[in-house]
Motif scaffolding. Structure first.
Motif, PDB file in Angstrom:
ATOM      1  N   LEU A   1      -7.794  -1.201  -7.416  1.00  0.00           N
ATOM      2  CA  LEU A   1      -6.550  -0.453  -7.546  1.00  0.00           C
ATOM      3  C   LEU A   1      -6.566   0.444  -8.777  1.00  0.00           C
ATOM      4  O   LEU A   1      -6.200   1.616  -8.711  1.00  0.00           O
ATOM      5  CB  LEU A   1      -5.365  -1.422  -7.612  1.00  0.00           C
ATOM      6  CG  LEU A   1      -3.988  -0.800  -7.772  1.00  0.00           C
ATOM      7  CD1 LEU A   1      -3.643   0.030  -6.533  1.00  0.00           C
ATOM      8  CD2 LEU A   1      -2.946  -1.889  -7.980  1.00  0.00           C
TER       9      LEU A   1
ATOM     10  N   GLN B   1      -1.762   2.263   6.732  1.00  0.00           N
ATOM     11  CA  GLN B   1      -2.380   0.997   6.319  1.00  0.00           C
ATOM     12  C   GLN B   1      -1.399  -0.159   6.482  1.00  0.00           C
ATOM     13  O   GLN B   1      -1.772  -1.239   6.926  1.00  0.00           O
ATOM     14  CB  GLN B   1      -2.861   1.069   4.874  1.00  0.00           C
ATOM     15  CG  GLN B   1      -4.102   1.911   4.688  1.00  0.00           C
ATOM     16  CD  GLN B   1      -5.310   1.257   5.324  1.00  0.00           C
ATOM     17  OE1 GLN B   1      -5.498   1.264   6.544  1.00  0.00           O
ATOM     18  NE2 GLN B   1      -6.145   0.676   4.494  1.00  0.00           N
ATOM     19  N   VAL B   2      -0.135   0.081   6.122  1.00  0.00           N
ATOM     20  CA  VAL B   2       0.889  -0.955   6.255  1.00  0.00           C
ATOM     21  C   VAL B   2       1.092  -1.298   7.734  1.00  0.00           C
ATOM     22  O   VAL B   2       1.185  -2.473   8.105  1.00  0.00           O
ATOM     23  CB  VAL B   2       2.208  -0.500   5.588  1.00  0.00           C
ATOM     24  CG1 VAL B   2       3.355  -1.440   5.923  1.00  0.00           C
ATOM     25  CG2 VAL B   2       2.019  -0.397   4.075  1.00  0.00           C
TER      26      VAL B   2
ATOM     27  N   ASP C   1       0.859  -1.172   0.000  1.00  0.00           N
ATOM     28  CA  ASP C   1       0.000   0.000   0.000  1.00  0.00           C
ATOM     29  C   ASP C   1       0.901   1.229   0.000  1.00  0.00           C
ATOM     30  O   ASP C   1       2.068   1.144   0.383  1.00  0.00           O
ATOM     31  CB  ASP C   1      -0.907   0.005   1.233  1.00  0.00           C
ATOM     32  CG  ASP C   1      -2.139   0.873   1.050  1.00  0.00           C
ATOM     33  OD1 ASP C   1      -3.229   0.297   0.878  1.00  0.00           O
ATOM     34  OD2 ASP C   1      -2.007   2.106   1.069  1.00  0.00           O
ATOM     35  N   CYS C   2       0.366   2.351  -0.423  1.00  0.00           N
ATOM     36  CA  CYS C   2       1.155   3.588  -0.390  1.00  0.00           C
ATOM     37  C   CYS C   2       1.019   4.304   0.953  1.00  0.00           C
ATOM     38  O   CYS C   2       1.763   5.224   1.240  1.00  0.00           O
ATOM     39  CB  CYS C   2       0.772   4.509  -1.550  1.00  0.00           C
ATOM     40  SG  CYS C   2      -0.883   5.174  -1.414  1.00  0.00           S
ATOM     41  N   SER C   3       0.117   3.867   1.791  1.00  0.00           N
ATOM     42  CA  SER C   3      -0.122   4.510   3.076  1.00  0.00           C
ATOM     43  C   SER C   3       0.656   3.817   4.192  1.00  0.00           C
ATOM     44  O   SER C   3       0.446   2.634   4.463  1.00  0.00           O
ATOM     45  CB  SER C   3      -1.613   4.466   3.413  1.00  0.00           C
ATOM     46  OG  SER C   3      -1.814   4.772   4.776  1.00  0.00           O
TER      47      SER C   3
ATOM     48  N   ARG D   1       5.271  -0.470   2.105  1.00  0.00           N
ATOM     49  CA  ARG D   1       4.794   0.735   1.428  1.00  0.00           C
ATOM     50  C   ARG D   1       5.504   0.799   0.079  1.00  0.00           C
ATOM     51  O   ARG D   1       6.738   0.770   0.025  1.00  0.00           O
ATOM     52  CB  ARG D   1       5.130   1.972   2.260  1.00  0.00           C
ATOM     53  CG  ARG D   1       4.581   3.219   1.649  1.00  0.00           C
ATOM     54  CD  ARG D   1       4.793   4.408   2.559  1.00  0.00           C
ATOM     55  NE  ARG D   1       4.169   5.563   1.947  1.00  0.00           N
ATOM     56  CZ  ARG D   1       4.626   6.782   2.067  1.00  0.00           C
ATOM     57  NH1 ARG D   1       5.677   7.027   2.807  1.00  0.00           N
ATOM     58  NH2 ARG D   1       4.010   7.765   1.459  1.00  0.00           N
TER      59      ARG D   1
ATOM     60  N   GLU E   1      -6.609  10.419  -2.401  1.00  0.00           N
ATOM     61  CA  GLU E   1      -7.417   9.687  -3.350  1.00  0.00           C
ATOM     62  C   GLU E   1      -7.998  10.664  -4.370  1.00  0.00           C
ATOM     63  O   GLU E   1      -8.233  11.828  -4.060  1.00  0.00           O
ATOM     64  CB  GLU E   1      -8.555   8.943  -2.639  1.00  0.00           C
ATOM     65  CG  GLU E   1      -8.103   7.728  -1.873  1.00  0.00           C
ATOM     66  CD  GLU E   1      -7.426   8.045  -0.544  1.00  0.00           C
ATOM     67  OE1 GLU E   1      -7.442   9.215  -0.116  1.00  0.00           O
ATOM     68  OE2 GLU E   1      -6.852   7.132   0.055  1.00  0.00           O
TER      69      GLU E   1
END
Length: 145
Positions: free
Chosen positions: A48, A7-8, A2-4, A27, A105
């Motif tokens: 995605l 979240q990771v 994930d890019c967050s 990430r 987003e």
């Protein structure tokens, strides 16, 4: 992946709480994965392509990191209305809670026609691939030669 970072971190903590030892969380940038070529047997992606630009580049990266004989499964919404509901929710939350992940987003979800969706996968030299629609989603299943 994930890019967050949040979240990771959440996924890592959840896996640790469940005593899962066969997974890791990183990430990453979906357009430039930090993985070696042919590193994975399976790549899964859901919703995605709806939020990322350069979808063809994302599919090319999926192809690159798959081992020969590896498979890729992608699920994407078929309707802009249903795809946009989670984005609206995320935008509302970001307005209430400051996010430091460096990613925002998009305002609007990208939704592909059946032909447009299939054409994304046709750009790679898959051994075989198929796309189909069912309910609110469209799917792709691809195998690398």
């Amino acid at each position: 992946m994930d890019c967050s970072p949040r979240q990771v971190q959440w996924a890592s903590e959840r896996a640790e709480a469940l005593q899962l030892t066969n997974c890791c969380f990183k990430r990453v940038n979906a357009l430039k994965l930090s993985c070696d070529d042919a590193a994975f047997d399976v790549v899964l992606a859901s919703r995605l392509l709806t939020i990322l630009p350069e979808q063809a580049g994302v599919i090319a990266e999926m192809y690159r990191v798959l081992k020969p004989g590896g498979r890729c499964f992608v699920a994407e919404p078929r309707y802009a209305f249903w795809a946009s509901i989670p984005l609206l929710g995320m935008w509302l939350l970001v307005g209430l809670i400051h996010s430091e992940n460096g990613y925002r987003e998009p305002y609007k979800a990208t939704v592909f026609s059946a032909e447009g969706f299939a054409s994304l996968f046709a750009m790679q030299p898959w051994k075989e691939f198929k796309t189909w629609r069912d309910g609110r989603y469209q799917y792709a299943l691809c195998e690398k030669g």
